[in-house]
Structures are given as C-alpha cells and as structure tokens.
Write a protein that holds these residues in place. Structure first.
Motif, PDB file in Angstrom:
ATOM      1  N   LEU A 140       4.315  47.433  10.857  1.00  0.00           N
ATOM      2  CA  LEU A 140       3.360  46.544  10.190  1.00  0.00           C
ATOM      3  C   LEU A 140       3.302  46.908   8.708  1.00  0.00           C
ATOM      4  CD1 LEU A 140       2.631  46.042  13.158  1.00  0.00           C
ATOM      5  CD2 LEU A 140       0.219  46.048  12.500  1.00  0.00           C
ATOM      6  N   SER A 141       3.135  45.897   7.866  1.00  0.00           N
ATOM      7  CA  SER A 141       3.086  46.176   6.426  1.00  0.00           C
ATOM      8  C   SER A 141       2.243  45.137   5.709  1.00  0.00           C
ATOM      9  CB  SER A 141       4.496  46.196   5.829  1.00  0.00           C
ATOM     10  OG  SER A 141       5.096  44.917   5.923  1.00  0.00           O
ATOM     11  N   LEU A 142       1.783  45.507   4.536  1.00  0.00           N
ATOM     12  CA  LEU A 142       1.047  44.604   3.664  1.00  0.00           C
ATOM     13  C   LEU A 142       1.841  44.444   2.370  1.00  0.00           C
ATOM     14  CD1 LEU A 142      -1.739  43.196   4.038  1.00  0.00           C
ATOM     15  CD2 LEU A 142      -2.703  44.923   2.522  1.00  0.00           C
ATOM     16  N   PRO A 143       1.895  43.236   1.784  1.00  0.00           N
ATOM     17  CA  PRO A 143       2.633  43.062   0.532  1.00  0.00           C
ATOM     18  C   PRO A 143       2.104  43.974  -0.574  1.00  0.00           C
ATOM     19  CG  PRO A 143       2.113  40.930   1.507  1.00  0.00           C
ATOM     20  CD  PRO A 143       1.347  41.961   2.289  1.00  0.00           C
ATOM     21  N   ALA A 144       3.011  44.310  -1.495  1.00  0.00           N
ATOM     22  CA  ALA A 144       2.628  45.112  -2.657  1.00  0.00           C
ATOM     23  C   ALA A 144       2.256  44.235  -3.846  1.00  0.00           C
ATOM     24  CB  ALA A 144       3.768  46.046  -3.052  1.00  0.00           C
ATOM     25  N   TRP A 145       2.660  42.951  -3.797  1.00  0.00           N
ATOM     26  CA  TRP A 145       2.326  42.023  -4.886  1.00  0.00           C
ATOM     27  C   TRP A 145       2.149  40.636  -4.298  1.00  0.00           C
ATOM     28  CZ3 TRP A 145       5.939  38.094  -6.376  1.00  0.00           C
ATOM     29  CH2 TRP A 145       7.226  38.226  -5.822  1.00  0.00           C
ATOM     30  N   THR A 193      -2.393  38.062   1.203  1.00  0.00           N
ATOM     31  CA  THR A 193      -1.644  39.273   0.861  1.00  0.00           C
ATOM     32  C   THR A 193      -2.529  40.506   0.835  1.00  0.00           C
ATOM     33  OG1 THR A 193      -1.924  38.538  -1.425  1.00  0.00           O
ATOM     34  CG2 THR A 193       0.237  38.194  -0.428  1.00  0.00           C
ATOM     35  N   SER A 194      -3.832  40.331   0.789  1.00  0.00           N
ATOM     36  CA  SER A 194      -4.756  41.469   0.774  1.00  0.00           C
ATOM     37  C   SER A 194      -5.284  41.832   2.159  1.00  0.00           C
ATOM     38  CB  SER A 194      -5.950  41.162  -0.137  1.00  0.00           C
ATOM     39  OG  SER A 194      -5.569  41.141  -1.489  1.00  0.00           O
ATOM     40  N   VAL A 195      -5.228  40.888   3.109  1.00  0.00           N
ATOM     41  CA  VAL A 195      -5.923  41.137   4.388  1.00  0.00           C
ATOM     42  C   VAL A 195      -5.079  40.960   5.639  1.00  0.00           C
ATOM     43  CG1 VAL A 195      -8.184  40.566   3.427  1.00  0.00           C
ATOM     44  CG2 VAL A 195      -6.802  38.762   4.486  1.00  0.00           C
ATOM     45  N   PHE A 196      -3.921  40.304   5.543  1.00  0.00           N
ATOM     46  CA  PHE A 196      -3.160  40.021   6.759  1.00  0.00           C
ATOM     47  C   PHE A 196      -1.873  40.850   6.791  1.00  0.00           C
ATOM     48  CE2 PHE A 196      -5.290  35.712   6.314  1.00  0.00           C
ATOM     49  CZ  PHE A 196      -6.280  36.016   7.240  1.00  0.00           C
ATOM     50  N   LEU A 197      -1.824  41.803   7.726  1.00  0.00           N
ATOM     51  CA  LEU A 197      -0.617  42.593   7.914  1.00  0.00           C
ATOM     52  C   LEU A 197       0.493  41.734   8.505  1.00  0.00           C
ATOM     53  CD1 LEU A 197      -2.199  45.825   9.421  1.00  0.00           C
ATOM     54  CD2 LEU A 197      -0.995  45.688   7.228  1.00  0.00           C
ATOM     55  N   ALA A 198       1.727  42.005   8.078  1.00  0.00           N
ATOM     56  CA  ALA A 198       2.897  41.330   8.636  1.00  0.00           C
ATOM     57  C   ALA A 198       3.562  42.228   9.676  1.00  0.00           C
ATOM     58  CB  ALA A 198       3.889  41.003   7.524  1.00  0.00           C
ATOM     59  N   MET A 251      -5.711  25.968   4.337  1.00  0.00           N
ATOM     60  CA  MET A 251      -4.947  26.211   5.566  1.00  0.00           C
ATOM     61  C   MET A 251      -5.385  25.223   6.642  1.00  0.00           C
ATOM     62  SD  MET A 251      -4.452  29.771   7.775  1.00  0.00           S
ATOM     63  CE  MET A 251      -4.613  30.751   6.275  1.00  0.00           C
ATOM     64  N   PRO A 252      -4.460  24.600   7.337  1.00  0.00           N
ATOM     65  CA  PRO A 252      -4.835  23.639   8.374  1.00  0.00           C
ATOM     66  C   PRO A 252      -5.688  24.288   9.465  1.00  0.00           C
ATOM     67  CG  PRO A 252      -2.501  23.457   7.852  1.00  0.00           C
ATOM     68  CD  PRO A 252      -2.993  24.689   7.167  1.00  0.00           C
ATOM     69  N   ALA A 253      -6.619  23.510   9.997  1.00  0.00           N
ATOM     70  CA  ALA A 253      -7.489  24.001  11.075  1.00  0.00           C
ATOM     71  C   ALA A 253      -7.114  23.307  12.376  1.00  0.00           C
ATOM     72  CB  ALA A 253      -8.942  23.731  10.731  1.00  0.00           C
ATOM     73  N   SER A 254      -7.139  24.072  13.454  1.00  0.00           N
ATOM     74  CA  SER A 254      -6.928  23.463  14.766  1.00  0.00           C
ATOM     75  C   SER A 254      -8.256  22.949  15.299  1.00  0.00           C
ATOM     76  CB  SER A 254      -6.292  24.459  15.736  1.00  0.00           C
ATOM     77  OG  SER A 254      -7.074  25.644  15.827  1.00  0.00           O
ATOM     78  N   THR A 255      -9.239  23.840  15.362  1.00  0.00           N
ATOM     79  CA  THR A 255     -10.601  23.450  15.727  1.00  0.00           C
ATOM     80  C   THR A 255     -11.572  24.332  14.959  1.00  0.00           C
ATOM     81  OG1 THR A 255     -10.569  24.968  17.609  1.00  0.00           O
ATOM     82  CG2 THR A 255      -9.993  22.657  18.049  1.00  0.00           C
ATOM     83  N   GLY A 256     -12.655  23.750  14.490  1.00  0.00           N
ATOM     84  CA  GLY A 256     -13.699  24.531  13.838  1.00  0.00           C
ATOM     85  C   GLY A 256     -13.169  25.467  12.780  1.00  0.00           C
ATOM     86  N   ASN A 257     -13.482  26.758  12.942  1.00  0.00           N
ATOM     87  CA  ASN A 257     -13.051  27.770  11.984  1.00  0.00           C
ATOM     88  C   ASN A 257     -11.788  28.492  12.431  1.00  0.00           C
ATOM     89  OD1 ASN A 257     -15.242  27.088  10.454  1.00  0.00           O
ATOM     90  ND2 ASN A 257     -16.489  28.839  11.073  1.00  0.00           N
ATOM     91  N   SER A 258     -11.007  27.824  13.264  1.00  0.00           N
ATOM     92  CA  SER A 258      -9.734  28.368  13.724  1.00  0.00           C
ATOM     93  C   SER A 258      -8.614  27.729  12.904  1.00  0.00           C
ATOM     94  CB  SER A 258      -9.533  28.095  15.212  1.00  0.00           C
ATOM     95  OG  SER A 258      -8.344  28.700  15.673  1.00  0.00           O
ATOM     96  N   LEU A 259      -7.884  28.548  12.168  1.00  0.00           N
ATOM     97  CA  LEU A 259      -6.858  28.079  11.241  1.00  0.00           C
ATOM     98  C   LEU A 259      -5.478  28.395  11.786  1.00  0.00           C
ATOM     99  CD1 LEU A 259      -8.518  29.590   8.022  1.00  0.00           C
ATOM    100  CD2 LEU A 259      -8.920  27.321   9.028  1.00  0.00           C
ATOM    101  N   VAL A 260      -4.487  27.588  11.391  1.00  0.00           N
ATOM    102  CA  VAL A 260      -3.126  27.792  11.892  1.00  0.00           C
ATOM    103  C   VAL A 260      -2.124  27.746  10.743  1.00  0.00           C
ATOM    104  CG1 VAL A 260      -3.560  26.927  14.221  1.00  0.00           C
ATOM    105  CG2 VAL A 260      -2.947  25.317  12.408  1.00  0.00           C
ATOM    106  N   LEU A 317       0.872  31.657   5.971  1.00  0.00           N
ATOM    107  CA  LEU A 317      -0.414  32.325   6.190  1.00  0.00           C
ATOM    108  C   LEU A 317      -0.964  32.927   4.896  1.00  0.00           C
ATOM    109  CD1 LEU A 317      -2.565  33.548   8.210  1.00  0.00           C
ATOM    110  CD2 LEU A 317      -1.045  35.544   8.329  1.00  0.00           C
ATOM    111  N   ILE A 318      -0.098  33.557   4.099  1.00  0.00           N
ATOM    112  CA  ILE A 318      -0.573  34.252   2.897  1.00  0.00           C
ATOM    113  C   ILE A 318      -0.612  33.346   1.674  1.00  0.00           C
ATOM    114  CG2 ILE A 318       0.183  36.501   3.729  1.00  0.00           C
ATOM    115  CD1 ILE A 318       2.628  36.261   1.880  1.00  0.00           C
ATOM    116  N   ASP A 319      -0.345  32.045   1.877  1.00  0.00           N
ATOM    117  CA  ASP A 319      -0.321  31.116   0.742  1.00  0.00           C
ATOM    118  C   ASP A 319      -1.517  30.174   0.744  1.00  0.00           C
ATOM    119  OD1 ASP A 319       0.808  30.373  -1.626  1.00  0.00           O
ATOM    120  OD2 ASP A 319       2.475  29.258  -0.765  1.00  0.00           O
ATOM    121  N   HIS A 320      -2.569  30.532   1.474  1.00  0.00           N
ATOM    122  CA  HIS A 320      -3.800  29.742   1.503  1.00  0.00           C
ATOM    123  C   HIS A 320      -4.993  30.686   1.342  1.00  0.00           C
ATOM    124  CE1 HIS A 320      -1.912  25.969   2.903  1.00  0.00           C
ATOM    125  NE2 HIS A 320      -1.178  26.734   3.699  1.00  0.00           N
ATOM    126  N   PRO A 321      -5.527  30.851   0.140  1.00  0.00           N
ATOM    127  CA  PRO A 321      -6.711  31.714   0.000  1.00  0.00           C
ATOM    128  C   PRO A 321      -7.870  31.175   0.831  1.00  0.00           C
ATOM    129  CG  PRO A 321      -6.336  30.433  -2.000  1.00  0.00           C
ATOM    130  CD  PRO A 321      -5.135  30.228  -1.135  1.00  0.00           C
TER     131      PRO A 321
END
Length: 591
Positions: free
Chosen positions: A38-43, A117-122, A150-159, A166-170
């Motif tokens: 698992l890793s997190l981006p550096a930039w 890029t700050s919160v989601f590990l790859a 980011m598109p939502a499937s239902t409510g506050n569930s995003l896909v 994933l990392i291109d939608h703040p």
C-alpha cells in the motif's frame, strides 16, 4: 472473484474536528497475493513539488475478516507491506489534516476538505480496480453537507472506475453556500465554504460568459457534463488546482462581492473570475491534453518535463483574455493586467539566466521552492509563458495573413492530443509548421528555449496597442498606469514589508542601489540619514535630488550596521499598454 473487477472500498469520516483527523477504513478483497503493498502519492498532479503526504498518516493497522491482526511493515517513507496470506483484509488509518491549501487536506470547525492523494492509499498493481467511497458526515454537525464531482451511486456513497479517478475528485463536507447554472447543457456548480452570502447572480452571470467562451473554443462534445467550482474561503490565502471535472480554489473571505453590494469593478473580483477561468481551461489543457510523461506519471517521485510553459503559460494567457473577449472586463482593464504581468517580468533579472523551458523542467526544485534569490535567478513559466503565448498569437496572425491564430493551435492540440494521448516536446513547432503552415521555430528558440524577451513593442502595434516602459512611480508600482507625477530620482532595488519600526528586506535585485549598498535579505532597515523609516518616508527621500549617498542604519543578526547607498537613476521597468487603434484591438479580441 475476478481480480480486475474486485472493488476496493473506502470509508471516510472525520474522527476529530478539534484535532483535525480523518479516519479511513479500507476494505480490500482477496486479491491472490500473500503480500500487498500500500502506498500514498508523494505529489499531486498539477502541483509539481514532492510534498510527502504520507507524513500525515498517524496510525495504520490491518486485520483479516476474522479479526486476525496482520503485520504491517514500512517499505519507505510512503509505502507499507502487509502480509495477508492472500486473504481479504481491512486497513484502518488516521490522517492529520491541517494544511489550508488546495493541495492537501484540512479540517476546522466549519468544513473538512481533502484531495484523494492525501487520504486514499493505493494497492500496488491493483490501481485499475474500481473504488467505492462511503463518506460519513460528523453526527455533531447536522448542518454539514457533502460536495464533490465524484459520481455517487446512492446518497453519500461515491464510485470511481479506478484509483486515478478516485484521487482526481476533491471532497468537501461542511457548511457552504452554492448555486448552479447551465451553459450548453453543462451544469456548473459554484460552491463557497462557510455561510458568507456573496453576490451569486453576478458571479453566475460573469462565470457563465467565461464557461461559454471555453466551451465554444474547444467545441462539442464537452469533456464534462457537470463541473464544480469548489472555493475554500479563508481570512487569507490564494490558490487553485485543477481536476478532471472540478477545481479546488482558496480565496480571501472579503475579497469577493457580498450580496447587496453595488457592482463596482475591483481587482480582487477580477482576479477571482480569472482564477476560475484558468482552472476551467485546464479541464481541456492539462487534464486531457498533457505532456507525454504526465499521461501515466509516477506519483512516488518527480516526473520531469520542459513543457509546463505550454500548459501553464498558454492557460495564463487565456485566463485573462477570456474576460476581455466575453465582456467581463473592458479592453483597457485587460491591457492593464497584461502591463502588470510585464512589469513583474521586467523586474525579474532571472529571466536572463533561465529559459521558461528550463523553468518548467526544474519546477520541482526551483519554481516550487522559491527563496528570496528567485527574482535574480529564475523565471516563471506562468508569467513569461503567458507573454510568449500572446506573442505567438500575434505572430501566427502575421505570418498567415490572419488565417490562423492561437485558438486554431489550441483546437489542433485538442483534436490530436486530447484524451490523454500525450504531447512531445516539439509539439508547438510541429503543429504550427504542418497544419498552420507557419514556422515559429526561431521564435521559440529565442523566447522559450533561450532567454530573450518577447519583442512585444512591434508585435502589439499590429493589434493597435502601444508598449511603453517608464521608471516606477513608487516602491509599490505594479505597472499598468502612466505617470501622473514625477518618478523618483533614485532607485532602491529591494522589496520590503513593514515592521514595528522600519522595514524588513524581503529580496534585493542584483546590481541595484540596495545591492551595492550591501543590504541583505532579512535586514531590518530602521533609518535613513538618521530618521526612522517607513515605506512612505523612504519613497520621499528617493524622490528628492541630493548630492550625498543615502546613509542607512540596519539591524542584522543582532548587530547595528551603517551602510551607504549610492544614487542610481531608476530603470524603466514599469510597463504601460495603451490603445492606439481601437478598431484593430477590437478585431483582435473578437478573433
């Protein structure tokens, strides 16, 4: 389970507002590997500096579906190995979020914001897998709401289709005000954090003109159906970062027009609309058209390109000229902005030492890590790049008998390199030669790969604009306005900020009077000729003819120094642009 269709599931919540902590739970299905990395981006793409986002991870644990604790071993500053024996697992970690910028993550009592890029590990080798994010709003803040592109499937569930998306939608959650408007079947949302009431009708009206211009320039179909202008409001701060269908902006709270205020023009309002224009333009020109090395960049380390002048420079030209073309500002206001950009450039001795191609390449270590020496040693690929784009537009018109201009070049870039095809380093010269039948290689060699100034005086005459340089009116002269009073008799050559008494030296231009006097960065200039200084008094002293050098009293590192500043005539570094032929300028603005 098919590994390619396995969904990686994240849950994002604010576990502490006062301590500024996100908690992320990451459920990873069985992927057939005994050990996962698992890793997190550096930039973050669009901001070319290694920021080491992983330093903000506080704790990181992994367990199996049966509750067995897995061993987590660090690999380097941003990666971890997890020995999972091929089983499904849940990884839980906390992220400290207190960087009020558009690049990272931030939590306060009013809102929480994060880039992926700050919160989601790859998961290494599985970035292609679809992702789901469930956002949990704080129970103690029922007035908070969720906003993201980011598109939502239902409510506050995003896909998201994969990790790159994933990392291109703040993501924003908090108190906010927002409004929608539609241009050519594209819905735009304008969001401001907090509860300050702004003049939404005016903002919608002017931004709609900007959006229409960009949509018309590149043509249909648009790359987005929805677009979010997400503005973080703060007491101070400024910034913007592009994403595939949104932008994150940072702007001072009271630099925007409030509801009920008179619609008076202001530089701060113009700057905001220009910032929005800049980031929206990147939807085409950076997020879709991009340098070849940025198509699939390695986010763990620097990725070098000498093409940033094309992307940030051209966009810097279009952000302001769009406002004039669409009637948001007058031609006179536009020329003032360009003149101020030129003044910044003319005060920058670094433009004779570094080309904007080099500035692009060394963005990681020089442009994004500027110190007080920058004015003497580097050049901005934003600032000069925008001037190069202006000159290129006029040159294309000249050499093609007004058949082609920069808009045609932008459309060619979109048609041939849109949708992540990746541009080679020579793309501008090649497209101009092969499709617009204009050879611009000599121009680019001199002003892009060399350190010559753009020959604007002759170029601007073709569009009905005169170019004048004059001595700065004052220490704070930004350019753009003709002298209404006598210029100072003598130059200073340093930038300052006010102190409790005297002035603190922020930068010193090489070979200037301040440089020859021996002033240094961080000096506290407390007096001249025995009189305690402020900026106004120093300006007055420089405006009066005298015979003897100026005697300066300086505190440096706890020592009192007496320096002598020579009398040097000011350099003509302040630029003024004026309309010499209104019809020519109107024809240029109207293409």
């Amino acid at each position: 389970m098919e590994q390619r269709s396995a969904t990686i599931h994240y849950t994002l919540s604010v576990s502490s507002i006062s301590q500024h902590v996100f908690t992320v739970s990451m459920t990873i299905p069985a992927l057939g590997k005994d050990t996962l990395t698992l890793s997190l981006p550096a930039w973050i793409p669009g901001s070319y500096m290694v920021r080491d986002f992983a330093r903000n991870i506080i704790t990181l644990d992994a367990i199996s579906n049966t509750g067995e604790q897995f061993t987590v071993s660090p690999v380097d500053k941003q990666s971890w190995h997890i020995a999972c024996n091929g089983e499904a697992l849940t990884v839980t970690y906390q992220v400290y979020a207190f960087d009020l910028s558009v690049r990272s993550a931030y939590i306060n009592d009013e809102f929480a914001f994060c880039n992926g890029t700050s919160v989601f590990l790859a998961v290494t080798d599985f970035q292609h897998c679809p992702c789901q994010v469930d956002v949990i709003l704080p129970e103690q803040r029922p007035d908070w709401s969720l906003a993201t592109s980011m598109p939502a499937s239902t409510g506050n569930s995003l896909v998201a289709n994969d990790y790159d998306e994933l990392i291109d939608h703040p993501i924003f959650m908090g108190v906010c005000t927002q409004t929608d408007f539609t241009v050519d079947d594209v819905t735009f949302t304008l969001l401001f954090s907090g509860s300050t009431e702004y003049d939404m009708p005016r903002l919608r009206r002017d931004l709609a003109k900007v959006c229409q211009h960009h949509l018309d320039l590149f043509g249909k179909p648009a790359p987005v159906q929805r677009y979010l202008f997400m503005t973080l409001i703060a007491d101070k701060g400024y910034g913007g970062l592009e994403h595939r269908s949104s932008t994150a902006l940072l702007y001072p709270r009271f630099e925007l027009p409030l509801a009920g205020e008179a619609e008076e023009p202001s530089d701060s309002y113009t700057n905001f609309i220009s910032l929005c224009s800049h980031e929206l333009f990147h939807t085409w020109h950076v997020k879709s058209i991009k340098p070849d090395v940025m198509v699939s960049p390695d986010l763990s380390q620097e990725v070098y390109t000498d093409q940033l002048w094309i992307y940030e420079g051209f966009t810097s030209f279009y952000d302001d000229v769009t406002l004039a073309r669409s009637g948001v500002i007058s031609p006179e206001q536009y020329l003032k902005i360009v003149a101020q950009n030129l003044t910044r450039l003319y005060k920058n001795a670094g433009r004779f030492k570094q080309s904007i191609a080099e500035s692009s390449y060394y963005a990681w270590t020089k442009f994004y890590k500027q110190d007080a020496s920058a004015i003497n040693n580097i050049v901005s690929y934003y600032n000069k790049g925008g001037i190069v784009a202006l000159g290129l537009d006029i040159l294309l018109r000249q050499q093609s008998n007004n058949r082609y201009n920069l808009d045609d070049l932008m459309r060619l870039l979109w048609q041939q390199y849109g949708h992540n095809k990746g541009t080679p380093a020579n793309v501008i010269a090649t497209l101009c030669r092969d499709h617009l039948h204009v050879d611009v290689s000599d121009y680019l060699a001199r002003v892009v790969y060399g350190t010559e100034d753009v020959p604007l005086a002759s170029l601007l005459a073709d569009i009905g604009v005169s170019h004048v340089t004059q001595s700065p009116v004052s220490l704070q002269d930004k350019g753009g306005e003709l002298l209404t009073k006598s210029a100072p008799c003598y130059e200073f050559g340093a930038t300052t900020k006010d102190a409790d008494s005297g002035l603190v030296i922020l930068s010193v231009q090489e070979d200037s009077a301040a440089c020859q006097a021996g002033l240094q960065i961080d000096d506290k200039l407390i007096a001249a000729d025995g009189y305690v200084l402020n900026a106004k008094l120093l300006q007055r002293m420089l405006s009066v003819e005298r015979q003897a050098p100026l005697a300066l009293s300086v505190i440096r590192d706890g020592r009192l120094l007496n320096l002598s500043m020579p009398l040097i005539a000011p350099q003509p570094q302040s630029c003024v642009l004026q309309i010499s032929d209104p019809k020519k300028l109107a024809a240029w603005l109207n293409h």
